[in-house]
Design a protein around this motif. Sequence first.
Motif, short mmCIF file in Angstrom:
data_model
loop_
_atom_site.label_atom_id
_atom_site.label_comp_id
_atom_site.label_asym_id
_atom_site.label_seq_id
_atom_site.Cartn_x
_atom_site.Cartn_y
_atom_site.Cartn_z
N VAL A 42 30.95 9.20 62.63
CA VAL A 42 31.38 8.40 61.49
C VAL A 42 31.57 6.96 61.96
O VAL A 42 32.25 6.71 62.98
CB VAL A 42 32.70 8.92 60.89
CG1 VAL A 42 33.08 8.11 59.65
CG2 VAL A 42 32.58 10.40 60.55
N LEU A 43 30.99 6.01 61.23
CA LEU A 43 31.19 4.59 61.48
C LEU A 43 32.03 3.99 60.36
O LEU A 43 31.96 4.44 59.21
CB LEU A 43 29.86 3.85 61.58
CG LEU A 43 28.84 4.34 62.62
CD1 LEU A 43 27.63 3.42 62.62
CD2 LEU A 43 29.47 4.43 64.01
N ARG A 44 32.80 2.96 60.70
CA ARG A 44 33.62 2.24 59.72
C ARG A 44 33.23 0.78 59.78
O ARG A 44 33.44 0.11 60.80
CB ARG A 44 35.11 2.42 60.05
CG ARG A 44 36.07 1.84 59.03
CD ARG A 44 37.50 2.18 59.46
NE ARG A 44 38.49 1.77 58.48
CZ ARG A 44 39.12 0.60 58.48
NH1 ARG A 44 38.85 -0.30 59.43
NH2 ARG A 44 40.01 0.31 57.55
N TRP A 89 31.23 -0.10 62.74
CA TRP A 89 31.85 0.03 64.06
C TRP A 89 32.18 1.50 64.33
O TRP A 89 32.40 2.28 63.41
CB TRP A 89 33.12 -0.81 64.13
CG TRP A 89 32.85 -2.28 64.10
CD1 TRP A 89 32.65 -3.06 63.00
CD2 TRP A 89 32.71 -3.15 65.23
NE1 TRP A 89 32.40 -4.35 63.36
CE2 TRP A 89 32.43 -4.45 64.73
CE3 TRP A 89 32.79 -2.95 66.60
CZ2 TRP A 89 32.24 -5.54 65.56
CZ3 TRP A 89 32.60 -4.06 67.44
CH2 TRP A 89 32.32 -5.33 66.93
N PRO A 90 32.26 1.87 65.62
CA PRO A 90 32.57 3.27 65.95
C PRO A 90 33.94 3.68 65.41
O PRO A 90 34.91 2.93 65.54
CB PRO A 90 32.54 3.30 67.48
CG PRO A 90 32.74 1.88 67.90
CD PRO A 90 32.10 1.05 66.83
N PHE A 91 34.00 4.86 64.84
CA PHE A 91 35.25 5.33 64.22
C PHE A 91 35.59 6.75 64.67
O PHE A 91 36.64 6.96 65.29
CB PHE A 91 35.14 5.25 62.70
CG PHE A 91 36.41 5.62 61.97
CD1 PHE A 91 37.63 5.09 62.35
CD2 PHE A 91 36.38 6.52 60.92
CE1 PHE A 91 38.81 5.44 61.69
CE2 PHE A 91 37.54 6.88 60.25
CZ PHE A 91 38.76 6.33 60.64
N LEU A 92 34.73 7.75 64.41
CA LEU A 92 35.02 9.13 64.75
C LEU A 92 33.76 9.84 65.24
O LEU A 92 32.65 9.54 64.79
CB LEU A 92 35.56 9.90 63.54
CG LEU A 92 36.92 9.51 62.97
CD1 LEU A 92 37.17 10.28 61.67
CD2 LEU A 92 38.03 9.78 63.98
N GLY A 105 33.74 4.24 51.80
CA GLY A 105 33.59 3.12 52.72
C GLY A 105 33.23 3.51 54.14
O GLY A 105 33.05 2.63 54.99
N LEU A 106 33.10 4.80 54.42
CA LEU A 106 32.73 5.27 55.75
C LEU A 106 31.28 5.75 55.74
O LEU A 106 30.82 6.33 54.75
CB LEU A 106 33.64 6.42 56.19
CG LEU A 106 35.13 6.10 56.26
CD1 LEU A 106 35.93 7.38 56.51
CD2 LEU A 106 35.42 5.07 57.34
N SER A 107 30.58 5.52 56.83
CA SER A 107 29.21 5.99 56.98
C SER A 107 29.23 7.25 57.83
O SER A 107 29.62 7.21 59.00
CB SER A 107 28.33 4.92 57.64
OG SER A 107 28.28 3.75 56.84
N PHE A 121 38.23 15.96 59.00
CA PHE A 121 37.78 14.65 58.54
C PHE A 121 38.60 14.17 57.34
O PHE A 121 39.08 13.03 57.30
CB PHE A 121 36.30 14.73 58.18
CG PHE A 121 35.76 13.50 57.50
CD1 PHE A 121 35.48 12.36 58.22
CD2 PHE A 121 35.53 13.48 56.13
CE1 PHE A 121 34.98 11.22 57.60
CE2 PHE A 121 35.04 12.36 55.49
CZ PHE A 121 34.76 11.21 56.24
N LEU A 122 38.77 15.03 56.35
CA LEU A 122 39.52 14.64 55.16
C LEU A 122 41.00 14.43 55.47
O LEU A 122 41.64 13.53 54.91
CB LEU A 122 39.34 15.68 54.06
CG LEU A 122 37.93 15.80 53.47
CD1 LEU A 122 37.84 17.00 52.53
CD2 LEU A 122 37.52 14.52 52.75
N ALA A 123 41.55 15.26 56.35
CA ALA A 123 42.97 15.14 56.67
C ALA A 123 43.29 13.79 57.28
O ALA A 123 44.34 13.20 56.99
CB ALA A 123 43.40 16.26 57.62
#
Length: 601
Positions: free
Chosen positions: A477-479, A482-485, A270-272, A503-505
């Motif tokens: 990374v977008l969610r 929207w801005p995420f990371l 679900g993350l881009s 990222f995975l953690a």
Amino acid sequence: MTVLRPALSGPSAGVASTHWLAAGVGTAILDQGGNAFDAAVAAGFALQVVEPHSNGPGGDVTIAVYSRSTGTVRIICGQGPMPQAATIAAFAGLGLDHIPASGVLPASVPGAFGAWLRLLAEFGTMPLASVLEPAIGYASRGYPLLPSAAQTIAAMAPLFRQEWPDSARVYLPGGEPPAAGSRMHNGELAATLEWIVHEAQAASGERETQIAAAHSAFYQGFVAEAIDGYLRTTKVFDSTGRRHHGLLSADDLAAWQPTVEEPYELSYHGLSVFKPGPWTQGPAFLQQLALLEGHDLRGMGLNSADYVHTRVEAAKLAFADREAWYGDPRHVQVPMDALLAPDYTALRGSLIASDSALNPQPGRPDGRESWIPWAEPAPTPADEPAWMTNLRSGLPTVSSVAKRAGAGNTCTIAVVDGVGNMVVAVPSGGWLKSSPVIPGLGFALGTRGQTALLTEGHPNSLAPGKRPRTTLSPTIVLRDGWPFLAFGTPGGDQQDQWTLQTFLATTQFGLDLQAATETPTFHIDHFPQSFAPRASRPGTVVVERSFDPEVITTLGQRGHVLDVVPESTLGKVCAVGVDPTTGFRLAAAGARGRQAYAMVR
């Protein structure tokens, strides 16, 4: 696991960098009304001053940008191409079968300066003088010298005295290596930046015109003239043990402009996730994610033996493809779409078995074939001085642990602002260890050309005007759009393994962003490193000692060759983000090295 630093969040902005002064510079620019891009530019130029052993104006940078106004991610390429005179035949004519690790022969067009200006011009709001002021101030008034920088200067001091007098003048004040923590100046660099600002302001009162004039001063004006004159008239001692003229010319600099490019994107849970193209190693991050899609990482548990093994095997497959297929897509056909296609990644992912793969091979996307160019190890003379051994290593580090762990080579700056703009940059090159200071400029050229191959027909083979494949690899990374990371790390070939751990953690195991940067980590050393002498250690997995001893034992039983290094030595991940529930801005900086720092507003 004990987390050494608090989780930082605030309502307005977040900044994280590999140096506390750069983080402070970025925060100050935000306080002055600048946006995330202004802050990143100012911090980036400050990093060139305060981390001269890791980057400089003569180096390169890869920048990932998320603009809230457009809702799009873009990549700014600050990797300059190789000179027009840089051909495989030219190096063969010098009796060389590889591009040297040091000196001026491996210099490509210095892209960092132009890329920072492109970021400022297209996405920023502040005038050039404002974002250069902190860097000029640190260069002229002084900054505290990092222990790693002091160690590098001390190790290379004999070379500076004997062969690189301009480096000696800048980095050996009073003729001696400066102590860690001492006040270090670089008056020549301050004067260079001040004159660029002067020429920019003399050209116009308009911000955009001033930035264009600054670009011209560097790439077509007095900076280019100084570089061209030095390389034409001076033979420089390098890692071959001989002296050579450089191949870079004023015409090469004048012809170059930084570009804004489309990123590669992969959807993961679900993350881009967005990465730069295959002129970097960035897509290897996406390939690892695609290979892991069919594996229950959450069920395995973070840092369990199953988790580490599965990730290691996915890294082998992704980096086998990197070695075989990645190169500058303007010059070669890189089958990136095929490498990320679901059918291909599913087939590759099915190769992950319960034991270590001893001989992982690249895939055959679209039925095509390539190969991994393995380097022959060169013997080191028994009586060689330490500085020469360090000169032969293409990494900027000088200690044996740092060469193995790669924690100190390169910088990172990540910023998120109040409206949701995000930017992360990974600058490197132009460091003081590997190339001499250009007289009158106060900085060295980069040596990124060493990552290109003197082998005909490979995607990463040397060619005039072609970008050598870089390791610099930021991530956005977008969610749900929207801005995420946004995150990055120093670390050469290991960058896209260490940042994947962070990222995975946080996304799969729920750790807060700071804890995610501090979780124990690991990487493979199976394939040839990008930097000379392109060493490889097939089957080797480097793990921090903070892993559960039972995990390390189990990995050994599965056929992995374990190199256990001290805890908290692998990487300095810097990250910012937006909490999707509260909207708070997040910032985190890995505690490794006691140097990276994060701030929030």
